[in-house]
Design an enzyme around this catalytic site. Structure first.
Site, PDB file in Angstrom:
ATOM      1  N   SER A 130      58.675  -7.313   2.152  1.00 13.90           N
ATOM      2  CA  SER A 130      58.254  -8.308   1.163  1.00 13.90           C
ATOM      3  C   SER A 130      58.012  -7.699  -0.207  1.00 13.90           C
ATOM      4  O   SER A 130      57.579  -6.542  -0.325  1.00 13.90           O
ATOM      5  CB  SER A 130      56.948  -8.920   1.674  1.00 13.90           C
ATOM      6  OG  SER A 130      56.273  -9.577   0.640  1.00 13.90           O
ATOM      7  N   GLU A 132      55.534  -8.259  -1.728  1.00 13.46           N
ATOM      8  CA  GLU A 132      54.091  -7.979  -1.759  1.00 13.46           C
ATOM      9  C   GLU A 132      53.797  -6.484  -1.632  1.00 13.46           C
ATOM     10  O   GLU A 132      52.681  -6.061  -1.901  1.00 13.46           O
ATOM     11  CB  GLU A 132      53.367  -8.767  -0.675  1.00 13.46           C
ATOM     12  CG  GLU A 132      53.203 -10.240  -0.995  1.00 13.46           C
ATOM     13  CD  GLU A 132      52.255 -10.518  -2.174  1.00 13.46           C
ATOM     14  OE1 GLU A 132      51.382  -9.680  -2.439  1.00 13.46           O
ATOM     15  OE2 GLU A 132      52.440 -11.551  -2.830  1.00 13.46           O
ATOM     16  N   TYR A 154      48.123  -7.874   3.713  1.00 11.16           N
ATOM     17  CA  TYR A 154      49.504  -8.153   4.121  1.00 11.16           C
ATOM     18  C   TYR A 154      50.473  -7.183   3.427  1.00 11.16           C
ATOM     19  O   TYR A 154      51.335  -6.574   4.071  1.00 11.16           O
ATOM     20  CB  TYR A 154      49.849  -9.604   3.769  1.00 11.16           C
ATOM     21  CG  TYR A 154      51.304  -9.944   3.937  1.00 11.16           C
ATOM     22  CD1 TYR A 154      51.833 -10.203   5.197  1.00 11.16           C
ATOM     23  CD2 TYR A 154      52.149 -10.013   2.837  1.00 11.16           C
ATOM     24  CE1 TYR A 154      53.178 -10.507   5.354  1.00 11.16           C
ATOM     25  CE2 TYR A 154      53.492 -10.323   2.984  1.00 11.16           C
ATOM     26  CZ  TYR A 154      54.011 -10.570   4.239  1.00 11.16           C
ATOM     27  OH  TYR A 154      55.336 -10.862   4.388  1.00 11.16           O
TER      28      TYR A 154
HETATM   29  O1  G4F Z   1      53.318 -19.809  -1.298  1.00 13.86           O
HETATM   30  P1  G4F Z   1      52.386 -18.653  -1.290  1.00 13.86           P
HETATM   31  O2  G4F Z   1      51.275 -18.713  -0.298  1.00 13.86           O
HETATM   32  O3  G4F Z   1      53.281 -17.371  -1.121  1.00 13.86           O
HETATM   33  P2  G4F Z   1      53.006 -15.808  -1.378  1.00 13.86           P
HETATM   34  O4  G4F Z   1      51.572 -15.493  -1.319  1.00 13.86           O
HETATM   35  O5  G4F Z   1      53.693 -15.419  -2.642  1.00 13.86           O
HETATM   36  O6  G4F Z   1      53.702 -15.120  -0.134  1.00 13.86           O
HETATM   37  C1  G4F Z   1      54.962 -15.509   0.379  1.00 13.86           C
HETATM   38  O7  G4F Z   1      56.004 -14.783  -0.233  1.00 13.86           O
HETATM   39  C2  G4F Z   1      55.966 -13.367  -0.017  1.00 13.86           C
HETATM   40  C3  G4F Z   1      57.215 -12.768  -0.661  1.00 13.86           C
HETATM   41  O8  G4F Z   1      56.937 -12.350  -1.926  1.00 13.86           O
HETATM   42  C4  G4F Z   1      55.995 -13.075   1.473  1.00 13.86           C
HETATM   43  F1  G4F Z   1      55.954 -11.752   1.687  1.00 13.86           F
HETATM   44  C5  G4F Z   1      54.840 -13.753   2.153  1.00 13.86           C
HETATM   45  O9  G4F Z   1      54.930 -13.548   3.549  1.00 13.86           O
HETATM   46  C6  G4F Z   1      54.944 -15.243   1.874  1.00 13.86           C
HETATM   47  O10 G4F Z   1      56.128 -15.720   2.461  1.00 13.86           O
HETATM   48  O11 G4F Z   1      51.711 -18.471  -2.724  1.00 13.86           O
HETATM   49  C7  G4F Z   1      52.478 -18.372  -3.908  1.00 13.86           C
HETATM   50  C8  G4F Z   1      51.545 -18.397  -5.111  1.00 13.86           C
HETATM   51  C9  G4F Z   1      50.389 -17.419  -5.005  1.00 13.86           C
HETATM   52  O12 G4F Z   1      50.230 -16.815  -6.257  1.00 13.86           O
HETATM   53  C10 G4F Z   1      49.169 -18.278  -4.704  1.00 13.86           C
HETATM   54  O13 G4F Z   1      47.940 -17.754  -5.152  1.00 13.86           O
HETATM   55  O14 G4F Z   1      50.933 -19.695  -5.195  1.00 13.86           O
HETATM   56  C11 G4F Z   1      49.552 -19.537  -5.476  1.00 13.86           C
HETATM   57  N1  G4F Z   1      48.840 -20.734  -5.041  1.00 13.86           N
HETATM   58  C12 G4F Z   1      48.144 -21.578  -5.856  1.00 13.86           C
HETATM   59  N2  G4F Z   1      47.580 -22.571  -5.143  1.00 13.86           N
HETATM   60  C13 G4F Z   1      48.729 -21.191  -3.773  1.00 13.86           C
HETATM   61  C14 G4F Z   1      47.941 -22.348  -3.835  1.00 13.86           C
HETATM   62  N3  G4F Z   1      49.244 -20.719  -2.603  1.00 13.86           N
HETATM   63  C15 G4F Z   1      48.968 -21.421  -1.470  1.00 13.86           C
HETATM   64  N4  G4F Z   1      49.496 -20.977  -0.301  1.00 13.86           N
HETATM   65  N5  G4F Z   1      48.179 -22.556  -1.478  1.00 13.86           N
HETATM   66  C16 G4F Z   1      47.638 -23.057  -2.648  1.00 13.86           C
HETATM   67  O15 G4F Z   1      46.947 -24.071  -2.649  1.00 13.86           O
END
Ligand code: G4F
Length: 333
Positions: A130, A132, A154
């Site tokens: 990832s 990450e 992670y």
């Molecule tokens: O959709 P996310 O939870 O994805 P995140 O954390 O980027 O991780 C995903 O992608 C990675 C690849 O780069 C993978 F390795 C990992 O396994 C996964 O598939 O969050 C994306 C962004 C973050 O910055 C988070 O803080 O959205 C922001 N966000 C804002 N509000 C939110 C929310 N994320 C989530 N899940 N829920 C919210 O309400």
């Protein structure tokens, strides 16, 4: 006929990869965890097809905490390719479940590497790592040589697994490849990831099944692509003559706010009337400027096919369609 073994076959990527490989004439074996609920909805269309299930698609109970069990499956199946996609993948949750995340992501991968090291037949191994692992990089865009600097459990676990793949490749001369995957989405994305959460809730509000959408940091930016492109990239990585690491990314940053605006525009509503900030969804240490340089993947012929607005529109349409058939009962946090 080539034989593939997929860990994490019931997830978004696993299900698209299974379809992709079956279309190319592979026999596909998948590892599924034994749980009290049968979570196989993404595979249902394949599972319920008697021409496929039990013929070219086979599922085996197993998990990466039990190496002997995996060893037996590996010996029985004797695949030419292994795609390792399994593991706890929610970044926010990894702060709450640091040990479980580390065990499944870091130790789970190491256990597989140890087993492959002893496996008598040659096998090509793909590890889905990832962006990450880069956490807060000093360089943007990132590529295969960018130093690792994760900022959450992670990312740290993925960093360990990525590095162990490199170490075992060099030390034991095995065919082990890392795909450094940036965010990739689809209607099959888990409901607690931000793209799916926004698209699903916007559709639910439109259909009168929800009234508000609670979000964390809407200024957060990511490099978002189409999951179907990424599984094609995984396969291409394992077709290279020499095992190597590849970044799969679009190279373009967008914000959570961009998703919001596109999704609500698609359902004909004003996002301002429905979106609430929720501090409980703020992540604390947030990864920043995670944007990938896919130049090396481009040189092997991989090009992402879907533009960001098209991806979001596809996801919203899919939610409108599915919620019209089966109304929403859950409240994704
Ligand atoms: O959709 P996310 O939870 O994805 P995140 O954390 O980027 O991780 C995903 O992608 C990675 C690849 O780069 C993978 F390795 C990992 O396994 C996964 O598939 O969050 C994306 C962004 C973050 O910055 C988070 O803080 O959205 C922001 N966000 C804002 N509000 C939110 C929310 N994320 C989530 N899940 N829920 C919210 O309400």
């Amino acid at each position: 006929m080539p034989i593939a073994l997929i860990t994490g076959i019931t997830g978004q990527d696993g299900s698209y990869l299974a379809e992709f490989l079956l279309d190319r004439g592979y026999t596909v074996h998948g590892l599924v965890r034994r749980t009290s609920t049968l979570e196989r909805s993404r595979l249902q269309h394949l599972y319920s097809n008697p021409a496929i299930y039990g013929k070219t698609l086979h599922l085996h109970y197993g998990d990466l905490e039990q190496p002997i069990n995996f060893m037996r499956i590996l010996q029985r199946v004797n695949p030419s390719e292994i795609y390792h996609l399994a593991g706890q993948s929610h970044v926010g949750l990894s702060f709450e479940m640091a040990e479980t995340t580390t065990d499944s992501v870091a130790m789970g991968t190491l256990r597989l590497l140890e087993i492959i090291r002893e496996h008598p037949s040659p096998v090509r191994f793909f590890h889905a790592t990832s962006s990450e692992i880069f956490g807060r990089p000093t360089l943007s865009p990132q590529d295969e040589n960018t130093p690792l600097s994760p900022v959450n459990p992670y990312g740290a676990a993925k960093g360990f697994a990525t590095q162990m793949v490199r170490i075992y490749r060099e030390k034991f001369g095995l065919y082990l490849a890392n795909g450094i995957l940036y965010n990739h989405e689809s209607p099959r994305r888990g409901e607690n990831f931000v793209t799916r959460k926004i698209c699903r809730t916007a559709a639910a509000i439109k259909l009168g099944q929800a009234s508000e959408l609670r979000l964390g940091d809407t200024s957060a930016q990511r490099d978002w692509g189409d999951a179907r492109d990424y599984v094609r990239g995984m396969w291409m990585i394992l077709q290279q003559p020499v095992a190597d690491d590849f970044v799969l990314a679009t190279g373009i940053l967008h914000s959570v706010q961009d998703i919001l605006e596109l999704a609500f525009q698609e359902v004909g509503l004003d996002w301002r009337a429905h979106v609430r900030k929720d501090d409980r969804l703020m992540r604390g240490p947030e990864s920043t400027t995670l944007v990938g340089n896919p130049e090396k993947a481009r040189r092997m012929g991989w090009v992402p096919s879907t533009q960001f607005p098209e991806l979001i529109r596809w996801m919203v349409k899919a939610e409108l369609d599915s919620l019209s058939r089966a109304p929403r009962t859950e409240d994704p946090a």
